[in-house]
Design a protein around this motif. Structure first.
Motif, PDB file in Angstrom:
ATOM      1  N   SER A 169     -11.755  -1.714 -48.482  1.00  0.00           N
ATOM      2  CA  SER A 169     -10.357  -2.137 -48.621  1.00  0.00           C
ATOM      3  C   SER A 169      -9.395  -0.956 -48.444  1.00  0.00           C
ATOM      4  CB  SER A 169     -10.122  -2.822 -49.964  1.00  0.00           C
ATOM      5  OG  SER A 169     -10.439  -1.957 -51.024  1.00  0.00           O
ATOM      6  N   ALA A 170      -9.753   0.240 -48.908  1.00  0.00           N
ATOM      7  CA  ALA A 170      -8.899   1.423 -48.725  1.00  0.00           C
ATOM      8  C   ALA A 170      -8.839   1.822 -47.254  1.00  0.00           C
ATOM      9  CB  ALA A 170      -9.417   2.579 -49.573  1.00  0.00           C
ATOM     10  N   PHE A 171      -9.969   1.751 -46.568  1.00  0.00           N
ATOM     11  CA  PHE A 171      -9.978   2.029 -45.130  1.00  0.00           C
ATOM     12  C   PHE A 171      -9.082   1.030 -44.402  1.00  0.00           C
ATOM     13  CE2 PHE A 171     -11.725   1.022 -40.936  1.00  0.00           C
ATOM     14  CZ  PHE A 171     -11.597   2.256 -40.318  1.00  0.00           C
ATOM     15  N   LEU A 172      -9.187  -0.242 -44.768  1.00  0.00           N
ATOM     16  CA  LEU A 172      -8.387  -1.278 -44.102  1.00  0.00           C
ATOM     17  C   LEU A 172      -6.894  -1.111 -44.375  1.00  0.00           C
ATOM     18  CD1 LEU A 172     -10.750  -4.317 -44.718  1.00  0.00           C
ATOM     19  CD2 LEU A 172     -10.406  -3.069 -42.564  1.00  0.00           C
ATOM     20  N   GLU A 173      -6.538  -0.605 -45.555  1.00  0.00           N
ATOM     21  CA  GLU A 173      -5.122  -0.313 -45.834  1.00  0.00           C
ATOM     22  C   GLU A 173      -4.595   0.724 -44.848  1.00  0.00           C
ATOM     23  OE1 GLU A 173      -4.514   0.782 -49.925  1.00  0.00           O
ATOM     24  OE2 GLU A 173      -5.580  -1.013 -50.613  1.00  0.00           O
ATOM     25  N   ALA A 174      -5.396   1.754 -44.572  1.00  0.00           N
ATOM     26  CA  ALA A 174      -4.987   2.784 -43.605  1.00  0.00           C
ATOM     27  C   ALA A 174      -4.888   2.190 -42.202  1.00  0.00           C
ATOM     28  CB  ALA A 174      -5.965   3.956 -43.649  1.00  0.00           C
ATOM     29  N   VAL A 175      -5.792   1.274 -41.862  1.00  0.00           N
ATOM     30  CA  VAL A 175      -5.730   0.603 -40.555  1.00  0.00           C
ATOM     31  C   VAL A 175      -4.441  -0.202 -40.444  1.00  0.00           C
ATOM     32  CG1 VAL A 175      -6.773  -1.218 -39.133  1.00  0.00           C
ATOM     33  CG2 VAL A 175      -8.230   0.501 -40.209  1.00  0.00           C
ATOM     34  N   ASP A 176      -4.132  -0.973 -41.470  1.00  0.00           N
ATOM     35  CA  ASP A 176      -2.903  -1.776 -41.451  1.00  0.00           C
ATOM     36  C   ASP A 176      -1.665  -0.889 -41.346  1.00  0.00           C
ATOM     37  OD1 ASP A 176      -4.254  -4.183 -41.543  1.00  0.00           O
ATOM     38  OD2 ASP A 176      -4.065  -4.404 -43.718  1.00  0.00           O
ATOM     39  N   ALA A 177      -1.658   0.235 -42.055  1.00  0.00           N
ATOM     40  CA  ALA A 177      -0.516   1.156 -41.980  1.00  0.00           C
ATOM     41  C   ALA A 177      -0.362   1.695 -40.562  1.00  0.00           C
ATOM     42  CB  ALA A 177      -0.689   2.301 -42.975  1.00  0.00           C
ATOM     43  N   HIS A 178      -1.471   2.042 -39.942  1.00  0.00           N
ATOM     44  CA  HIS A 178      -1.437   2.534 -38.559  1.00  0.00           C
ATOM     45  C   HIS A 178      -0.899   1.456 -37.620  1.00  0.00           C
ATOM     46  CE1 HIS A 178      -2.646   4.477 -34.830  1.00  0.00           C
ATOM     47  NE2 HIS A 178      -3.149   3.302 -34.482  1.00  0.00           N
ATOM     48  N   GLU A 179      -1.398   0.241 -37.784  1.00  0.00           N
ATOM     49  CA  GLU A 179      -0.989  -0.850 -36.899  1.00  0.00           C
ATOM     50  C   GLU A 179       0.494  -1.197 -37.067  1.00  0.00           C
ATOM     51  OE1 GLU A 179      -2.864  -2.383 -34.493  1.00  0.00           O
ATOM     52  OE2 GLU A 179      -4.384  -0.881 -34.949  1.00  0.00           O
ATOM     53  N   SER A 180       1.018  -1.102 -38.287  1.00  0.00           N
ATOM     54  CA  SER A 180       2.408  -1.506 -38.509  1.00  0.00           C
ATOM     55  C   SER A 180       3.406  -0.390 -38.223  1.00  0.00           C
ATOM     56  CB  SER A 180       2.600  -2.032 -39.934  1.00  0.00           C
ATOM     57  OG  SER A 180       2.413  -0.999 -40.864  1.00  0.00           O
ATOM     58  N   SER A 181       3.011   0.877 -38.441  1.00  0.00           N
ATOM     59  CA  SER A 181       3.996   1.952 -38.303  1.00  0.00           C
ATOM     60  C   SER A 181       3.597   3.029 -37.299  1.00  0.00           C
ATOM     61  CB  SER A 181       4.221   2.613 -39.660  1.00  0.00           C
ATOM     62  OG  SER A 181       3.069   3.350 -40.042  1.00  0.00           O
ATOM     63  N   GLY A 182       2.356   2.981 -36.835  1.00  0.00           N
ATOM     64  CA  GLY A 182       1.886   4.033 -35.940  1.00  0.00           C
ATOM     65  C   GLY A 182       1.497   5.300 -36.677  1.00  0.00           C
ATOM     66  N   SER A 183       1.446   5.223 -38.015  1.00  0.00           N
ATOM     67  CA  SER A 183       1.075   6.412 -38.797  1.00  0.00           C
ATOM     68  C   SER A 183      -0.338   6.856 -38.435  1.00  0.00           C
ATOM     69  CB  SER A 183       1.166   6.115 -40.294  1.00  0.00           C
ATOM     70  OG  SER A 183       0.236   5.120 -40.660  1.00  0.00           O
ATOM     71  N   ARG A 184      -0.592   8.105 -38.660  1.00  0.00           N
ATOM     72  CA  ARG A 184      -1.901   8.676 -38.329  1.00  0.00           C
ATOM     73  C   ARG A 184      -2.981   8.027 -39.194  1.00  0.00           C
ATOM     74  NH1 ARG A 184      -3.534  13.577 -35.979  1.00  0.00           N
ATOM     75  NH2 ARG A 184      -5.592  14.229 -36.671  1.00  0.00           N
ATOM     76  N   GLN A 185      -4.045   7.611 -38.557  1.00  0.00           N
ATOM     77  CA  GLN A 185      -5.190   7.052 -39.277  1.00  0.00           C
ATOM     78  C   GLN A 185      -6.076   8.222 -39.692  1.00  0.00           C
ATOM     79  OE1 GLN A 185      -7.114   5.629 -41.214  1.00  0.00           O
ATOM     80  NE2 GLN A 185      -7.684   3.727 -40.268  1.00  0.00           N
ATOM     81  N   PRO A 186      -6.236   8.453 -41.001  1.00  0.00           N
ATOM     82  CA  PRO A 186      -6.989   9.625 -41.440  1.00  0.00           C
ATOM     83  C   PRO A 186      -8.503   9.440 -41.439  1.00  0.00           C
ATOM     84  CG  PRO A 186      -6.106   8.465 -43.328  1.00  0.00           C
ATOM     85  CD  PRO A 186      -5.605   7.745 -42.100  1.00  0.00           C
ATOM     86  N   PHE A 187      -8.978   8.239 -41.130  1.00  0.00           N
ATOM     87  CA  PHE A 187     -10.416   7.960 -41.214  1.00  0.00           C
ATOM     88  C   PHE A 187     -10.916   7.261 -39.962  1.00  0.00           C
ATOM     89  CE2 PHE A 187      -8.610   7.107 -45.529  1.00  0.00           C
ATOM     90  CZ  PHE A 187      -9.017   8.289 -46.111  1.00  0.00           C
ATOM     91  N   TYR A 188     -12.199   7.419 -39.723  1.00  0.00           N
ATOM     92  CA  TYR A 188     -12.890   6.680 -38.676  1.00  0.00           C
ATOM     93  C   TYR A 188     -14.188   6.184 -39.286  1.00  0.00           C
ATOM     94  CZ  TYR A 188     -15.495   5.854 -34.345  1.00  0.00           C
ATOM     95  OH  TYR A 188     -16.240   5.285 -33.342  1.00  0.00           O
ATOM     96  N   LEU A 189     -14.377   4.887 -39.292  1.00  0.00           N
ATOM     97  CA  LEU A 189     -15.584   4.308 -39.862  1.00  0.00           C
ATOM     98  C   LEU A 189     -16.627   4.325 -38.744  1.00  0.00           C
ATOM     99  CD1 LEU A 189     -15.641   1.287 -42.183  1.00  0.00           C
ATOM    100  CD2 LEU A 189     -17.304   1.437 -40.357  1.00  0.00           C
ATOM    101  N   GLY A 190     -17.543   5.253 -38.811  1.00  0.00           N
ATOM    102  CA  GLY A 190     -18.513   5.400 -37.732  1.00  0.00           C
ATOM    103  C   GLY A 190     -19.925   5.545 -38.236  1.00  0.00           C
ATOM    104  N   LYS A 191     -20.836   5.013 -37.476  1.00  0.00           N
ATOM    105  CA  LYS A 191     -22.266   5.115 -37.762  1.00  0.00           C
ATOM    106  C   LYS A 191     -22.617   4.465 -39.096  1.00  0.00           C
ATOM    107  CE  LYS A 191     -24.239   9.006 -36.399  1.00  0.00           C
ATOM    108  NZ  LYS A 191     -24.766  10.377 -36.459  1.00  0.00           N
ATOM    109  N   VAL A 192     -22.047   3.293 -39.351  1.00  0.00           N
ATOM    110  CA  VAL A 192     -22.304   2.567 -40.594  1.00  0.00           C
ATOM    111  C   VAL A 192     -23.395   1.531 -40.351  1.00  0.00           C
ATOM    112  CG1 VAL A 192     -21.318   0.973 -42.283  1.00  0.00           C
ATOM    113  CG2 VAL A 192     -19.982   2.912 -41.474  1.00  0.00           C
ATOM    114  N   PRO A 193     -24.528   1.632 -41.052  1.00  0.00           N
ATOM    115  CA  PRO A 193     -25.581   0.622 -40.910  1.00  0.00           C
ATOM    116  C   PRO A 193     -25.083  -0.715 -41.465  1.00  0.00           C
ATOM    117  CG  PRO A 193     -26.260   2.386 -42.416  1.00  0.00           C
ATOM    118  CD  PRO A 193     -24.863   2.667 -41.999  1.00  0.00           C
ATOM    119  N   LEU A 194     -24.827  -1.638 -40.578  1.00  0.00           N
ATOM    120  CA  LEU A 194     -24.153  -2.875 -40.934  1.00  0.00           C
ATOM    121  C   LEU A 194     -24.911  -3.679 -41.986  1.00  0.00           C
ATOM    122  CD1 LEU A 194     -21.552  -4.317 -40.155  1.00  0.00           C
ATOM    123  CD2 LEU A 194     -22.849  -5.606 -38.480  1.00  0.00           C
ATOM    124  N   ARG A 195     -26.190  -3.883 -41.789  1.00  0.00           N
ATOM    125  CA  ARG A 195     -26.971  -4.716 -42.711  1.00  0.00           C
ATOM    126  C   ARG A 195     -27.009  -4.122 -44.113  1.00  0.00           C
ATOM    127  NH1 ARG A 195     -31.835  -5.076 -40.016  1.00  0.00           N
ATOM    128  NH2 ARG A 195     -30.814  -6.463 -38.571  1.00  0.00           N
TER     129      ARG A 195
END
Length: 134
Positions: free
Chosen positions: A48-74
């Motif tokens: 949820s904290a990562f998604l808050e940063a995504v929403d902030a980026h999408e709405s204002s263009g603010s810098r996204q400080p995180f990248y969710l990468g290499k996450v084992p989905l299962r």
């Protein structure tokens, strides 16, 4: 269905926002000012904290400080893995025979915002890439 639901951050919050995920946070800017995430995931935070940063980026263009990468989905986001498995267009069912058995750790997911980049690299396993939106 995943292609409809996964771009919706409200859906992702309801489904698995309580889950803690590892994100990449160490980045430097390239010549074009894009953040280049240079490390393996090293910081764990609620989705949820990562998604808050995504929403902030999408709405204002603010810098996204995180990248969710290499996450084992299962293992990390089992709710999303189940959504994919239930979908009529499940990539494993549609294309699995083309690649043979999945690696034991299963499917990995990557989730970033516009202008996120990673250094040039290669992966030891065959890959299917699906851009859900963007």
């Amino acid at each position: 269905p995943p292609l409809r639901d996964f771009p919706d951050t409200a859906y992702l919050r309801r489904a698995c926002g309580h889950r803690r995920v590892c994100v990449k946070s160490l980045a430097h800017d390239d010549a074009s000012g894009r953040p280049v995430f240079v490390s393996d995931p090293e910081l764990k935070l609620p989705l949820s904290a990562f998604l808050e940063a995504v929403d902030a980026h999408e709405s204002s263009g603010s810098r996204q400080p995180f990248y969710l990468g290499k996450v084992p989905l299962r293992r990390e986001l089992p709710e999303l893995a189940e959504d994919i498995e239930r979908a009529p267009s499940c990539p494993r069912r549609a294309y699995g025979d083309c690649f043979g058995s999945l690696v034991p750790s299963g499917v990995f997911t990557y989730f970033g915002c516009g202008r996120n980049t990673t250094p040039v690299h290669w992966d030891a396993h065959e890959n299917l890439l699906l851009c859900v939106c963007g």
